[in-house]
Design an enzyme around this catalytic site. Sequence first.
Site, PDB file in Angstrom:
ATOM      1  N   SER A 144       0.819  -1.195   0.000  1.00 34.99           N
ATOM      2  CA  SER A 144       0.000   0.000   0.000  1.00 34.99           C
ATOM      3  C   SER A 144       0.864   1.262   0.000  1.00 34.99           C
ATOM      4  O   SER A 144       1.768   1.398  -0.817  1.00 34.99           O
ATOM      5  CB  SER A 144      -0.959  -0.063   1.198  1.00 34.99           C
ATOM      6  OG  SER A 144      -1.884   0.976   1.162  1.00 34.99           O
TER       7      SER A 144
ATOM      8  N   HIS B 104      -2.077  -1.125  -4.442  1.00 33.63           N
ATOM      9  CA  HIS B 104      -3.537  -1.131  -4.557  1.00 33.63           C
ATOM     10  C   HIS B 104      -4.058   0.277  -4.320  1.00 33.63           C
ATOM     11  O   HIS B 104      -3.342   1.154  -3.848  1.00 33.63           O
ATOM     12  CB  HIS B 104      -4.203  -2.154  -3.625  1.00 33.63           C
ATOM     13  CG  HIS B 104      -4.098  -1.853  -2.170  1.00 33.63           C
ATOM     14  ND1 HIS B 104      -5.125  -1.298  -1.455  1.00 33.63           N
ATOM     15  CD2 HIS B 104      -3.089  -2.031  -1.288  1.00 33.63           C
ATOM     16  CE1 HIS B 104      -4.765  -1.160  -0.196  1.00 33.63           C
ATOM     17  NE2 HIS B 104      -3.522  -1.587  -0.064  1.00 33.63           N
TER      18      HIS B 104
END
Length: 195
Positions: free
Chosen positions: A101, A126
């Site tokens: 992330s 993501h």
Amino acid sequence: MPIGIPKVLFKESTDTTPQWVDIYTRLYKDRIIFLFQLLDDDFSNQIISMLLHLDSESKEELIYFYINSVGGSVLSGISIYDTMNFINSEIVTLCIGIASSISSLILANGKRTKRFILPHSRVLLHQPIMQVSGQASDILIESEEILRLRRILTKIYIENIDQTISRVARDIDRDCFLSSREAKNYGIVDYILTN
């Protein structure tokens, strides 16, 4: 049973005898910072403080940023990203487990040619995730904010990894796990450290 934070002997150049200090303090003296937990406001403020302090001590010496984190608050991560770009010291980044992330963005933001990963480490890209609740109008506002953050993250990624907007947008649409070799080929890191 937790063992606590390990302590090591350390002797400052001005000290006559060594002292026991926690391992993170000792490594900090060598300009090493760890991102090793979920990023929240408190932890990102600690990292930002360390970056600013190390830069004020010496703008010519490298800062080493070791990353083993599943990510966390996008806004906290962006504040670290902005600070990394604000200071003059070059930053070496090294993934020593996982950079998921927002921590993958911090990994990619190291000085070009000084971004590393260990052979069995992983990277996860993501889109931003936020918990949304409340009235319909509040949910709409939050949704627009998530989309704005997604555009910002996509822009930051393409500035650091030389991929196209469409490629990054497609890859962050769902969880995109990368091995160390894939992370290197993608441009998130420059080298895989083997020894």
